[in-house]
Design a protein around this motif. Structure first.
Motif, PDB file in Angstrom:
ATOM      1  N   THR A  95      42.281  21.323  45.456  1.00 37.47           N
ATOM      2  CA  THR A  95      43.589  21.216  44.805  1.00 37.47           C
ATOM      3  C   THR A  95      44.685  20.815  45.792  1.00 37.47           C
ATOM      4  OG1 THR A  95      43.860  23.582  45.131  1.00 37.47           O
ATOM      5  CG2 THR A  95      43.126  22.875  42.968  1.00 37.47           C
ATOM      6  N   GLY A 149      46.376  26.721  40.617  1.00 33.79           N
ATOM      7  CA  GLY A 149      46.282  26.257  39.237  1.00 33.79           C
ATOM      8  C   GLY A 149      47.355  25.224  38.919  1.00 33.79           C
ATOM      9  N   GLN A 150      48.548  25.451  39.428  1.00 31.89           N
ATOM     10  CA  GLN A 150      49.634  24.500  39.177  1.00 31.89           C
ATOM     11  C   GLN A 150      49.356  23.167  39.867  1.00 31.89           C
ATOM     12  OE1 GLN A 150      52.787  27.031  40.581  1.00 31.89           O
ATOM     13  NE2 GLN A 150      53.524  27.441  38.518  1.00 31.89           N
ATOM     14  N   GLN A 152      46.505  21.915  40.478  1.00 35.35           N
ATOM     15  CA  GLN A 152      45.485  21.213  39.718  1.00 35.35           C
ATOM     16  C   GLN A 152      46.085  20.550  38.481  1.00 35.35           C
ATOM     17  OE1 GLN A 152      42.383  23.366  37.532  1.00 35.35           O
ATOM     18  NE2 GLN A 152      41.001  22.425  38.989  1.00 35.35           N
ATOM     19  N   ARG A 153      47.054  21.232  37.866  1.00 31.36           N
ATOM     20  CA  ARG A 153      47.710  20.633  36.696  1.00 31.36           C
ATOM     21  C   ARG A 153      48.480  19.378  37.080  1.00 31.36           C
ATOM     22  NH1 ARG A 153      49.825  26.190  35.076  1.00 31.36           N
ATOM     23  NH2 ARG A 153      51.692  25.194  34.251  1.00 31.36           N
ATOM     24  N   LEU A 173      36.802  24.611  38.734  1.00 34.03           N
ATOM     25  CA  LEU A 173      37.015  26.054  38.809  1.00 34.03           C
ATOM     26  C   LEU A 173      36.779  26.617  40.201  1.00 34.03           C
ATOM     27  CD1 LEU A 173      35.195  26.916  35.474  1.00 34.03           C
ATOM     28  CD2 LEU A 173      37.650  26.785  35.864  1.00 34.03           C
ATOM     29  N   LEU A 176      39.828  28.164  41.991  1.00 31.42           N
ATOM     30  CA  LEU A 176      40.799  28.927  41.204  1.00 31.42           C
ATOM     31  C   LEU A 176      40.306  30.345  40.940  1.00 31.42           C
ATOM     32  CD1 LEU A 176      41.778  26.290  38.492  1.00 31.42           C
ATOM     33  CD2 LEU A 176      42.818  26.671  40.715  1.00 31.42           C
ATOM     34  N   SER A 180      43.362  31.782  36.304  1.00 32.26           N
ATOM     35  CA  SER A 180      43.853  30.402  36.387  1.00 32.26           C
ATOM     36  C   SER A 180      42.790  29.431  35.901  1.00 32.26           C
ATOM     37  CB  SER A 180      44.212  30.029  37.822  1.00 32.26           C
ATOM     38  OG  SER A 180      45.057  30.977  38.383  1.00 32.26           O
ATOM     39  N   GLY A 181      41.519  29.757  36.190  1.00 34.35           N
ATOM     40  CA  GLY A 181      40.432  28.913  35.733  1.00 34.35           C
ATOM     41  C   GLY A 181      40.390  28.855  34.219  1.00 34.35           C
ATOM     42  N   LYS A 183      42.894  29.311  32.212  1.00 31.11           N
ATOM     43  CA  LYS A 183      44.033  28.506  31.761  1.00 31.11           C
ATOM     44  C   LYS A 183      43.751  27.022  31.919  1.00 31.11           C
ATOM     45  CE  LYS A 183      47.751  31.645  32.784  1.00 31.11           C
ATOM     46  NZ  LYS A 183      48.468  31.991  34.009  1.00 31.11           N
ATOM     47  N   ALA A 184      43.122  26.661  33.039  1.00 32.46           N
ATOM     48  CA  ALA A 184      42.814  25.247  33.288  1.00 32.46           C
ATOM     49  C   ALA A 184      41.902  24.712  32.195  1.00 32.46           C
ATOM     50  CB  ALA A 184      42.155  25.093  34.659  1.00 32.46           C
ATOM     51  N   ASN A 534      44.760  38.830  38.128  1.00 34.78           N
ATOM     52  CA  ASN A 534      44.360  37.464  37.787  1.00 34.78           C
ATOM     53  C   ASN A 534      42.851  37.338  37.573  1.00 34.78           C
ATOM     54  OD1 ASN A 534      46.637  35.985  37.392  1.00 34.78           O
ATOM     55  ND2 ASN A 534      46.150  34.459  38.941  1.00 34.78           N
TER      56      ASN A 534
END
Lengths: 573, 275
Positions: A95, A149-150, A152-153, A173, A176, A180-181, A183-184, A534
């Motif tokens: 990431t 995670g952000q 990656q977004r 994944l 993360l 967060s995974g 959510k992704a 998390n």
């Protein structure tokens, strides 16, 4: 099937530096809007296949294409990496490394800039993409202000701007934490539904990837496709276990309970699972029949941390008022979000940083004033990435390094190094170059290089991150063995399987505070605590509810049963 | 406190100028300061530089570390001049007003003091503008403007990429060196020089290897998103040239012109108050 968008025909790929093709006999058709997960153990060729799709093979890593790969009707080898990037958008695993721009805005715009999109249009489309991945409020942020995670977004938005028909995720994944995974995967699901893009995910964390549901799972072993079928059908077979891929926990639990799995049971997701009353009965019987086993208590206090606080400024403490004891022979997981204070704790214990307040005692003696070098004799620290620790070309030299710089006599060095290498199962390799070792073996070299100093406590940062099931098992069984020999182990981790299968205690951190000191069973039965750390609920929880069993006890039962089974297997072999 | 000099985001006229303007301004200004020893020009430039610094809304504490570093260098330089050429001023200005005799060939003359003062002022004239250039130019925007004046975007982008990954590499370095210190590998003063060199290799080796891996990821990521596809590219951070940019460039040319004009008027690079 809908219109075919990717078609491999008798496809193979041979790297220039290799004598044999890495993948062979690939015949695979993927249709528009399909969701495909490609799984397989490390080295099975799944990344090679992915690189063939996005053009890194052969355009960055030279080699020879055998057979044919057509993407949207075009032969891939005629297109070049830029031509392929019009069809395939790739989100890489790292990431951090793939974040090219100085800010979110610049990174999302990067591909369009290269396409010479005019500035006004550029701004408009960048903002649209940022909105799609819910990062509009972070548009000016630099990468170090974003979570994994952000980041990656941002990368996802960066490929979405080109409206590609195929999105490919290379182990999305791996870097993360579980929450967060999740959510992704939800976001990928949402975007796929909205745009009818074809999604290809390469991942060995199958249960997590399946959170969004997949049309097919492609299983690869030794460069070949061994299975191409629906998730439910795959789980009903034994092919995953044979390939060394971890099954979802609920599938394992059902197998333990002796439930015969059929593809019409909707095995793909726990939420969709259909169990008959007889099958539920079987699970219940399994739950009640086996006897309970008490996890042994540790009594000798080894390390004691009292009211530890640390921060670069008084106002913003990274860690505040943390107290706990570590008992000899424990195997403990340290969990929490990024920035919760886990790494700070490790740094304080190793003496990399000095606490503002509080004391650290080892066997009743205050060691707060000891420097890094002195601390290292009792508390060893192993970094996540072995490549960041290895500084010598040969195994013996690497393990001997700390003793050499201490100018110990040659005989003693040799004796201690040999002992550490034997413990780590590397004695036969002692004269090998490190470059010849696998990732897992390198990890063992770094652990050996710490063990020569005879520490009582070993702190490991994410020991299993990014590892497939086989390497995970290899590393963890090794740590378990060390633990049996009397070394106390502390692990910073997000890996839920590791916590369930190998630890007896969890220290949960949140915003610099130790918010729970508990067992993994209690942790996985406590929804709020999981959220703070998390982590996410395991599918065992839902399976228990489905069968009308108490979740906490059910998870406990599973852990005990699983551990017994594994140690029995070990005795057999 | 941050010790490194880097871009600082503020809202000021100087921040709003394009990188190209600031680059030209910096270059013309430096040439102007370099060619002249005219005290009046140099002092004027220094004062003007301070005014510009004020306008940029940068804060004193953001540059204090860099300034201390530069002042130290300047002091060493000045002392060096005196040690090696104590009569340089006399030679230049053609007169000799002795203030004090010291020892051997060293004496303090007004001419030497004046010469060294001018020398100092050359630095003082350039420093504020150099700092301004570094601290008010967004690297991405700078890459964009370099491209605009005809320099290949690959060059500009490699600078921007380096700036992007410097913090990552610094973090790697810190983590690696801490872990290595735990193995007794220290770079502290209590080690022998030879050991220190050996030990620093133990930190650099993994750092270089992990950086090479990082570079591979970056170049893959860039290529997959079409970097290098066309001869040109656009920039989301590019700024159009505005009125203030033309004013800036004209101003810097004017300053250069004054500096050149004074050389002609003085009949040389030096302004001589002693005749």
């Amino acid at each position: 099937m809908k219109e075919t968008i990717i078609e491999f025909k008798n496809f193979g790929y041979k790297y220039r530096s290799q004598a044999e093709p890495t993948v062979t006999d690939i015949n695979l058709k993927i249709g528009k809007g399909e969701r495909i997960i490609i799984v397989g153990p490390s080295g099975c060729g799944k990344s090679t296949l992915a690189h063939c799709l996005n053009g890194l093979n052969p355009f960055s890593y030279p080699g020879e294409i055998i057979g044919s790969l057509k993407i949207c009707g075009h032969e891939s080898k005629d297109m070049g990496i830029f031509g392929l990037s019009k069809f395939v958008g790739t989100v890489l695993q790292d990431t951090d490394g793939q974040f090219i721009g100085m800010t979110v805005l610049e990174d999302i715009a990067f591909a369009m800039e290269n396409d010479m999109v005019e500035q006004e249009e550029l701004k408009k489309r960048t903002l649209q993409a940022a909105d799609k991945v819910y990062l509009l409020d972070k548009i000016e942020s630099a990468p170090h202000d974003l979570s994994g995670g952000q980041k990656q977004r941002v990368s996802l938005a960066g490929v979405l701007v080109n409206k590609v028909p195929i999105l490919m995720f290379d182990e999305p994944l791996a870097n993360l934490d579980p929450a967060s995974g999740k959510k992704a995967i939800e976001l990928i699901d949402e975007i796929q539904k909205e745009t009818d893009t074809t999604v290809v995910i390469i991942e060995h964390r199958l249960e997590d990837a399946l959170y969004m549901g997949a049309d097919r799972i492609i299983l690869m072993v030794d460069g070949k496709i061994v299975s191409d079928t629906t998730p439910s059908e795959l789980f009903a077979s034994d092919r995953l276990a044979e390939a060394g891929i971890r099954e979802p926990l609920y599938i394992t639990a059902l197998k333990y309970a002796g439930v015969k799995l059929e593809k019409n049971m909707s095995l793909q997701r726990i939420q969709e699972l259909k169990l008959s009353d007889e099958q539920k009965e079987l699970v219940k019987m399994w739950f009640y029949q086996e006897k309970w086993e008490q996890i042994k208590e540790h009594t000798k206090k080894l390390l004691s941390v009292e009211k530890l606080s640390f921060g670069y400024t008084e106002k913003a403490y990274n860690l505040s008022d943390v107290s706990f004891d570590v008992y000899e022979g424990e195997m403990t997981g340290i969990v929490g979000k990024n920035g919760a204070g886990k790494s700070t704790l490790a740094k304080l214990l190793c003496g990399f940083e000095k606490q503002n307040k509080g004391i650290i005692c080892l066997e009743g003696k205050d060691i707060s004033e000891d420097n890094i070098k002195e601390r290292a004799k009792t508390i060893g620290y192993v970094m996540q990435n072995p490549n960041q620790m290895i500084s010598k070309p040969m195994i013996f030299e690497e393990v001997a390094l700390s003793l050499e710089v201490a100018h110990l006599p040659k005989e003693e060095i040799e004796e201690r190094v040999h002992k550490a290498l034997k413990v780590c199962g590397l004695y036969e390799f002692r004269n090998w170059p490190i470059s010849a070792l696998s990732y897992g073996q390198k990890k063992r070299v770094t652990i050996a290089s710490i063990l020569v100093q005879n520490p009582k406590i070993l702190i490991l940062d994410e020991p299993t991150a990014g590892q497939d099931f086989r390497h995970y098992t290899e590393i963890m069984e090794f740590l378990k063995e060390l633990n049996k020999q009397g070394i106390t182990v502390l692990m910073i981790t997000h890996d839920m399987h590791l916590l369930l299968e190998y630890t007896n205690r969890s220290l949960v951190f949140s915003d610099g505070h130790l918010i729970a000191d508990t067992t993994p069973v209690e942790l996985f039965a406590d929804k709020d605590l999981l959220e703070d750390a998390n982590l996410k609920e395991t599918s065992l929880f839902e399976l228990a509810n489905m069968c009308g069993l108490p979740p906490k006890e059910f998870i406990h039962k599973f852990i005990i049963y699983d551990r017994n089974l594994r140690s029995r297997r070990e005795e057999v072999s | 406190m941050s010790t490194a000099l880097s871009y600082v985001e503020r809202d000021s006229v100087i921040h709003q100028m394009t990188g190209t303007t600031k680059l030209f301004f910096f270059l013309f200004w430096s040439v102007a300061a370099m060619i002249t020893y005219d005290t009046r020009v140099l002092v004027g430039m220094f004062l003007f530089g301070c005014v510009l610094f004020k306008i940029s809304k940068l804060k004193w504490k953001e540059i204090s570390f860099a300034l201390i570093f530069m002042f130290t260098l300047m002091a060493i330089n000045i002392v060096g001049i005196y040690v090696f050429a104590p009569e340089q001023g006399v030679e230049i200005y053609g007169t000799r007003h002795v203030v004090a005799e010291l020892f051997w060939r060293y004496s303090i003359t007004l001419e030497q003091l004046f010469y060294m003062f001018n020398f100092l002022m050359k630095y003082m004239a350039v420093i504020p503008i150099a700092l301004l250039f570094i601290m008010t130019t967004n690297p991405s925007e700078f890459a964009a403007s370099m491209n605009k004046i005809g320099i290949s975007y690959r060059v500009g982008y490699s600078v921007a990429i380096a700036l992007r990954y410097i913090p990552d590499i610094q973090r790697d370095y810190r983590e690696i060196s801490q872990a290595q210190q735990a193995r007794g590998i220290s770079l502290g003063k209590d080690e022998k020089t030879l050991d220190r060199i050996k030990n620093s290799a133990a930190i650099l080796f993994p750092l270089v290897l992990s950086s090479i891996q990082r570079i591979e990821t970056i170049s893959n990521a860039m290529e997959l998103r079409g970097f290098g596809k066309h001869k040109k590219r656009t920039w989301i951070m590019a700024k159009p040239m505005g009125k203030r940019d033309y004013v800036g460039i004209v101003l810097s040319i004017a300053i250069l012109a004054v500096s050149v004009a004074m050389i002609i008027v003085n009949g040389g690079r030096y302004y001589n108050p002693f005749i």
